[in-house]
Design a protein around this motif. Structure first.
Motif, short mmCIF file in Angstrom:
data_model
loop_
_atom_site.label_atom_id
_atom_site.label_comp_id
_atom_site.label_asym_id
_atom_site.label_seq_id
_atom_site.Cartn_x
_atom_site.Cartn_y
_atom_site.Cartn_z
N ARG A 34 0.81 -1.23 0.00
CA ARG A 34 0.00 0.00 0.00
C ARG A 34 0.84 1.27 0.00
NH1 ARG A 34 -2.56 -3.43 3.49
NH2 ARG A 34 -1.67 -2.44 5.32
N GLN A 35 2.11 1.16 0.37
CA GLN A 35 2.97 2.35 0.41
C GLN A 35 3.48 2.74 -0.98
OE1 GLN A 35 6.05 1.62 3.28
NE2 GLN A 35 4.60 1.33 4.95
N GLY A 36 3.41 1.84 -1.93
CA GLY A 36 3.92 2.13 -3.27
C GLY A 36 2.90 2.85 -4.13
N THR A 37 3.40 3.60 -5.08
CA THR A 37 2.50 4.22 -6.06
C THR A 37 2.00 3.13 -7.00
OG1 THR A 37 4.26 4.65 -7.67
CG2 THR A 37 3.85 6.37 -5.99
N GLN A 38 1.01 3.46 -7.81
CA GLN A 38 0.50 2.47 -8.77
C GLN A 38 1.60 2.04 -9.74
OE1 GLN A 38 -3.00 3.64 -10.93
NE2 GLN A 38 -3.27 1.63 -11.80
N ASP A 39 2.42 2.98 -10.17
CA ASP A 39 3.53 2.65 -11.06
C ASP A 39 4.53 1.72 -10.38
OD1 ASP A 39 5.17 3.03 -13.53
OD2 ASP A 39 6.55 3.98 -12.09
#
Length: 83
Positions: A34-39
């Motif tokens: 959840r901490q990552g961006t969609q990319d």
């Protein structure tokens, strides 16, 4: 026989269609997903997929005429849509 092109074809045909890479990557990443961006998430899924392909391909490259694959009976819920 160590033919990596053929092994990759077999992995594409018999293994990859049955793996939900996004879900597998999400489970492996745990709370950090959840901490990552969609990319970043998409790039991680692609990297994880490539790692699994190399792992399966490497294992299949070691098959020789005395190797065998045994499929045990399914022990999960026959009505499940996700196992």
């Amino acid at each position: 026989g160590g033919d990596l092109t053929r092994i990759n074809q077999l992995v594409d045909q018999y293994i990859l269609p049955y793996v939900n890479f996004e879900k597998t990557t999400r489970l492996a990443a745990g709370r950090y997903w959840r901490q990552g961006t969609q990319d970043q998430q998409q790039r991680l899924v692609a990297a994880f997929r490539n790692t699994l392909i190399r792992t399966y391909s490497g294992a299949l490259a070691n098959i020789d005429p005395t190797s065998a694959i045994r499929m045990d009976p399914f022990r999960g819920d026959a009505n499940a849509d996700d196992v």
